[in-house]
Design a protein around this motif. Structure first.
Motif, PDB file in Angstrom:
ATOM      1  N   TYR A   3       0.834  -1.203   0.000  1.00 17.60           N
ATOM      2  CA  TYR A   3       0.000   0.000   0.000  1.00 17.60           C
ATOM      3  C   TYR A   3       0.871   1.256   0.000  1.00 17.60           C
ATOM      4  O   TYR A   3       1.883   1.320   0.695  1.00 17.60           O
ATOM      5  N   ILE A   4       0.444   2.259  -0.747  1.00 18.92           N
ATOM      6  CA  ILE A   4       1.195   3.502  -0.895  1.00 18.92           C
ATOM      7  C   ILE A   4       1.235   4.275   0.413  1.00 18.92           C
ATOM      8  O   ILE A   4       0.201   4.542   1.030  1.00 18.92           O
ATOM      9  N   LYS A   5       2.431   4.653   0.808  1.00 23.62           N
ATOM     10  CA  LYS A   5       2.601   5.604   1.913  1.00 23.62           C
ATOM     11  C   LYS A   5       3.304   6.859   1.398  1.00 23.62           C
ATOM     12  O   LYS A   5       2.863   7.970   1.661  1.00 23.62           O
ATOM     13  N   ASP A   6       4.371   6.662   0.660  1.00 22.87           N
ATOM     14  CA  ASP A   6       5.101   7.762   0.041  1.00 22.87           C
ATOM     15  C   ASP A   6       4.937   7.654  -1.479  1.00 22.87           C
ATOM     16  O   ASP A   6       5.292   6.640  -2.072  1.00 22.87           O
ATOM     17  N   ARG A   7       4.390   8.693  -2.099  1.00 24.13           N
ATOM     18  CA  ARG A   7       4.058   8.630  -3.531  1.00 24.13           C
ATOM     19  C   ARG A   7       5.273   8.391  -4.413  1.00 24.13           C
ATOM     20  O   ARG A   7       5.155   7.792  -5.481  1.00 24.13           O
ATOM     21  N   ILE A   8       6.426   8.842  -3.981  1.00 26.75           N
ATOM     22  CA  ILE A   8       7.633   8.654  -4.777  1.00 26.75           C
ATOM     23  C   ILE A   8       8.334   7.358  -4.405  1.00 26.75           C
ATOM     24  O   ILE A   8       8.622   6.507  -5.258  1.00 26.75           O
ATOM     25  N   GLU A   9       8.617   7.185  -3.120  1.00 27.32           N
ATOM     26  CA  GLU A   9       9.382   6.023  -2.663  1.00 27.32           C
ATOM     27  C   GLU A   9       8.653   4.709  -2.904  1.00 27.32           C
ATOM     28  O   GLU A   9       9.290   3.679  -3.175  1.00 27.32           O
ATOM     29  N   ASP A  10       7.321   4.717  -2.816  1.00 28.89           N
ATOM     30  CA  ASP A  10       6.562   3.469  -2.907  1.00 28.89           C
ATOM     31  C   ASP A  10       6.084   3.154  -4.323  1.00 28.89           C
ATOM     32  O   ASP A  10       5.358   2.173  -4.522  1.00 28.89           O
ATOM     33  N   PHE A  11       6.472   3.961  -5.288  1.00 28.86           N
ATOM     34  CA  PHE A  11       6.029   3.698  -6.661  1.00 28.86           C
ATOM     35  C   PHE A  11       6.870   2.566  -7.253  1.00 28.86           C
ATOM     36  O   PHE A  11       8.097   2.650  -7.339  1.00 28.86           O
ATOM     37  N   ASP A  12       6.214   1.496  -7.665  1.00 26.83           N
ATOM     38  CA  ASP A  12       6.893   0.339  -8.244  1.00 26.83           C
ATOM     39  C   ASP A  12       7.114   0.592  -9.733  1.00 26.83           C
ATOM     40  O   ASP A  12       6.156   0.696 -10.502  1.00 26.83           O
ATOM     41  N   GLU A  13       8.358   0.697 -10.143  1.00 28.12           N
ATOM     42  CA  GLU A  13       8.680   0.987 -11.540  1.00 28.12           C
ATOM     43  C   GLU A  13       8.474  -0.216 -12.457  1.00 28.12           C
ATOM     44  O   GLU A  13       8.532  -0.085 -13.682  1.00 28.12           O
ATOM     45  N   ASP A  14       8.217  -1.392 -11.870  1.00 27.74           N
ATOM     46  CA  ASP A  14       7.989  -2.589 -12.663  1.00 27.74           C
ATOM     47  C   ASP A  14       6.575  -2.562 -13.239  1.00 27.74           C
ATOM     48  O   ASP A  14       5.591  -2.810 -12.539  1.00 27.74           O
ATOM     49  N   ALA A  15       6.455  -2.258 -14.526  1.00 28.74           N
ATOM     50  CA  ALA A  15       5.145  -2.123 -15.164  1.00 28.74           C
ATOM     51  C   ALA A  15       4.406  -3.448 -15.272  1.00 28.74           C
ATOM     52  O   ALA A  15       3.194  -3.463 -15.532  1.00 28.74           O
ATOM     53  N   SER A  16       5.082  -4.551 -15.064  1.00 20.71           N
ATOM     54  CA  SER A  16       4.437  -5.862 -15.171  1.00 20.71           C
ATOM     55  C   SER A  16       3.878  -6.339 -13.831  1.00 20.71           C
ATOM     56  O   SER A  16       3.257  -7.405 -13.767  1.00 20.71           O
ATOM     57  N   HIS A  17       4.113  -5.569 -12.780  1.00 20.78           N
ATOM     58  CA  HIS A  17       3.633  -5.941 -11.445  1.00 20.78           C
ATOM     59  C   HIS A  17       2.263  -5.291 -11.225  1.00 20.78           C
ATOM     60  O   HIS A  17       2.160  -4.080 -11.053  1.00 20.78           O
TER      61      HIS A  17
END
Length: 261
Positions: free
Chosen positions: A136-150
């Protein structure tokens, strides 16, 4: 790209509203231009989501659905409003990361005939997508998963319910929020590199919501008369939802009586 004056007039904003957001018009123009470049891509992602997960409405446990991508002007309007309302949370938003902050660039509505049917959709969506609280997102930058397949559920599912509504939601399954008149299920899904927001409502509730957004929200929230009429319409839609549930319960009893004969 419309100029600043036209934009403020179209979205019923004052110069003071704009200044309160503490973001330059130059940066907003850059966000606008970047967003226009990816509109087509987002539209395709939304279509892919619908085709893969919602096309079979019986499997998804819904009556119907529709989807849209955010209009560029509304994106800027939302950024300005969020910067003003939650300056700390949105302080770092810019042309490079706005898609990490704004979770409804792709928006999907699913509709139910009866409010109780939410549980079928909830069970479905939390089965087809990973629902791990650690993601679950807590920090919009730090928690963004760059893996587009996830693909996964990126926020705890929540429901806004009207004060006085019958207790049909299980708070072990979904976060319950009450704010007076607004009714809607909310899911944020990370899908193909972007967030997709799903809102679930009954058909009656959607009717009220569309009228309220067309007339009141967000530009006439302080108009007392318009808000009074919107509240009245909201009450009527809530009564219609209750009556629909009673109709179904009456039908089920009639069927049970027939089967016992």
């Amino acid at each position: 790209m419309i100029d600043k004056g036209e934009f403020l007039k179209r979205y019923n904003m004052t110069e003071a509203d704009f200044q309160a957001a503490k973001i330059s018009w130059r940066e907003l123009k850059a966000i606008y231009q970047d967003y226009c470049k990816i509109e087509g891509k987002l539209r395709e992602i939304g279509k892919d989501f619908v085709d893969e997960y919602l096309y079979d409405i019986e499997r998804a446990g819904i009556h119907s659905y529709r989807y849209r991508i955010k209009e560029p002007g509304h994106l800027l309007e939302k950024i300005i409003r969020k910067r003003d309302e939650q300056e700390g949370k949105f302080a770092k938003i810019d042309r490079y990361n706005y898609h990490k902050y704004i979770t409804d660039l792709i928006g999907i509505r699913v509709f139910f005939l009866y409010r109780e049917d939410w549980i079928h959709f909830h069970s479905y969506i939390t089965t087809v997508f990973e629902n791990n609280p650690d993601l679950y997102i807590k920090d919009r930058i730090e928690d963004f998963d760059e893996d587009a397949s996830h693909y996964y559920i990126a926020e705890r599912p929540k429901v806004y319910r009207r004060n006085g509504d019958s207790r049909i939601y299980d708070d072990d399954l979904i976060e319950i929020r009450s704010d007076g008149i607004y009714r809607s299920l909310h899911y944020i899904i990370k899908y193909k590199g972007y967030y997709v927001e799903i809102q679930g409502r009954t058909l009656f509730e959607e009717g009220w919501s569309e009228i309220d957004h067309d007339i009141v929200y967000p530009y006439f929230k302080d108009d007392e008369m318009l808000n009074d009429f919107s509240t009245l319409l909201n009450r009527l839609s809530g009564m219609a939802d209750e009556m629909s549930s009673y109709f179904r319960r009456m039908k089920e009893r009639r069927v049970e009586e027939e089967e016992r004969r």
